[in-house]
Design an enzyme around this catalytic site. Structure first.
Site, mmCIF file in Angstrom:
data_model
loop_
_atom_site.group_PDB
_atom_site.id
_atom_site.type_symbol
_atom_site.label_atom_id
_atom_site.label_comp_id
_atom_site.label_asym_id
_atom_site.label_seq_id
_atom_site.Cartn_x
_atom_site.Cartn_y
_atom_site.Cartn_z
ATOM 1 N N LYS A 278 0.862 -1.118 0.282
ATOM 2 C CA LYS A 278 -0.028 -0.193 -0.162
ATOM 3 C C LYS A 278 1.028 1.273 -0.005
ATOM 4 O O LYS A 278 2.179 1.332 0.074
ATOM 5 C CB LYS A 278 -0.952 0.025 1.243
ATOM 6 C CG LYS A 278 -0.063 0.113 2.635
ATOM 7 C CD LYS A 278 -1.000 0.102 3.914
ATOM 8 C CE LYS A 278 -0.246 0.159 5.193
ATOM 9 N NZ LYS A 278 -1.256 0.142 6.263
ATOM 10 N N ARG B 279 -9.697 1.342 16.027
ATOM 11 C CA ARG B 279 -9.460 2.029 14.802
ATOM 12 C C ARG B 279 -10.765 1.347 14.070
ATOM 13 O O ARG B 279 -11.847 1.902 14.028
ATOM 14 C CB ARG B 279 -8.069 1.803 14.194
ATOM 15 C CG ARG B 279 -7.952 2.790 13.265
ATOM 16 C CD ARG B 279 -6.306 2.895 12.765
ATOM 17 N NE ARG B 279 -6.195 1.620 12.349
ATOM 18 C CZ ARG B 279 -4.842 1.268 11.701
ATOM 19 N NH1 ARG B 279 -3.956 2.174 11.674
ATOM 20 N NH2 ARG B 279 -4.620 0.127 11.252
ATOM 21 N N TYR C 291 18.223 29.511 6.753
ATOM 22 C CA TYR C 291 17.165 30.226 7.226
ATOM 23 C C TYR C 291 17.050 30.319 8.891
ATOM 24 O O TYR C 291 17.514 29.668 9.457
ATOM 25 C CB TYR C 291 15.870 29.845 7.036
ATOM 26 C CG TYR C 291 15.495 30.042 5.283
ATOM 27 C CD1 TYR C 291 15.079 31.210 5.027
ATOM 28 C CD2 TYR C 291 15.398 28.808 4.740
ATOM 29 C CE1 TYR C 291 14.746 31.330 3.640
ATOM 30 C CE2 TYR C 291 15.267 28.889 3.078
ATOM 31 C CZ TYR C 291 14.710 30.273 2.774
ATOM 32 O OH TYR C 291 14.318 30.277 1.398
ATOM 33 N N MET D 83 13.577 24.100 1.230
ATOM 34 C CA MET D 83 12.917 23.397 0.433
ATOM 35 C C MET D 83 13.532 22.452 -0.603
ATOM 36 O O MET D 83 13.221 21.297 -0.966
ATOM 37 C CB MET D 83 11.957 24.481 -0.416
ATOM 38 C CG MET D 83 10.887 23.787 -1.407
ATOM 39 S SD MET D 83 9.847 24.824 -2.137
ATOM 40 C CE MET D 83 8.650 25.309 -0.909
#
Length: 355
Positions: A34, A130, A252, A300
């Site tokens: 999956k 769940r 940053y 990024m």
């Protein structure tokens, strides 16, 4: 020349990990592919496993159809079952096995027009809370499914919430709850995910479901001589080198400031590629095969590494983000997450398959 970020998938290691799962489990094992095989490429991974796997598991019908169209003929289980009754004809058309998790879904089968019987994996909620029916409802579900005449085989399944925790009694309690729910009924059983296969040999049942262990991921606090074998190597290269004096901020926010004259390598990989933005400085990388460290904030498209102790490294030098020699679990721990998430998030990389 394309951007150098490459995810190399070792299909021989994938097969070895599956065969280990099958050997440890002792019965039949589904290869769980999956979420695009946990980010590794579902069709290519399933094709590589087709000659050895007892079957495959996917989340939903779209993933199953992709495998059928890629030539996979082994059993494929829909782990989340159907979302609408209108999917049942597709399940029949593509010859899929399906999970179910509520009594209300029995009515869907009772009302369906089918030309051949279904294989149904009925999920029992033994404590995960769940998906799954209440254990006390399983005898009713079993009786109703048999009465439809539209179900050829019923597999009772459950899912362990804490199988990776060897010092926790939750897994044995879940198993006991599950076994009480199916007592006296003729069903095959499936209890164990990767953690259960590795850590709970007395609870295996008829079918295992091997997920992250296929990809060399951390599934339980257990190390074996032949596992884990890394399947994905995520590699890039240095695209620029800077020489900075002591006292200079990097990246940053300027959160990292050089304490000495520092050679800085800029690597073509960032959080848009799936590398976790939140890792701190000192998170490891392999620079030309030797351990190094990230310095400064991941951005990024790029991250920066310390080349001061790697005098021979320069533009074009290989940098491994995770894989053989640097487990993804180590990077995940730095990010406060799990290696499953790292694998699933990889994008923009060029995928290459070997073995």
């Amino acid at each position: 020349m394309s951007r150098p970020l490459t995810a190399t998938i070792n299909l021989a290691a994938l097969r070895a990990n599956y065969l280990l799962a099958k050997r440890l489990h002792g019965g039949k094992v589904l290869a769980i592919v999956k979420a695009n095989a946990y980010g590794h490429g579902a069709a290519r991974c399933a094709q590589a496993l087709a000659e050895v796997a007892d079957g495959f598991g996917v989340a939903a019908i779209e993933e199953a159809i992709q495998l059928r169209e890629a030539g996979i003929r082994q059993p494929i289980l829909l782990l989340e079952g159907w979302f609408e009754a209108s999917e049942l004809p597709l399940i029949e058309r593509y010859d899929l096995w399906t999970a179910m998790h509520s009594l209300s879904q029995v009515a869907d089968i009772e009302a369906a027009t089918l030309s051949r019987p279904l294989t149904v994996w009925a999920k029992i909620d033994s404590g995960m809370h769940r998906l799954g029916i209440a254990p006390s409802d399983f005898p009713e579900l079993h009786a109703r499914l048999e009465a439809t005449g539209k179900v050829g085989k019923i597999v009772a399944m459950t899912h362990f919430a804490r199988a990776d925790e060897l010092d926790c009694d939750t897994t044995p309690r879940q198993s006991a709850c599950f076994m009480a729910a199916i007592a006296g009924l003729k069903v095959e059983t499936s209890l164990c995910n990767s953690g259960g296969i590795l850590a709970w040999p007395d609870l295996h049942g008829d079918w295992g479901r091997a997920g992250v262990m296929l990809y060399g991921g951390t599934a339980a606090d257990r190390q074996l001589p032949d596992w884990p074998q890394a399947v994905m190597n995520l590699d890039s290269r240095i695209m620029a080198v800077r020489e900075l004096s002591a006292g200079e901020p990097i990246g940053y926010g300027g959160g990292f400031v050089t304490e000495r004259p520092t050679r800085v390598g800029v690597v073509a990989c960032g959080y848009a590629d799936g590398y976790p933005r939140v890792v701190p400085s000192d998170t490891p990388v392999l620079i030309d095969g030797q351990r190094g460290r990230i310095i400064g904030r991941v951005s990024m498209d790029m991250l920066t590494v310390d080349l001061t102790e790697h005098p021979h490294a320069g533009v074009g030098t290989a940098v491994r983000l995770w894989g053989e020699g640097l487990p993804a679990a180590e990077i995940a721990a730095s990010a406060g997450t799990i290696d499953y998430e790292l694998f699933c998030n990889v994008k923009r990389a060029r995928f290459e398959y070997q073995g």
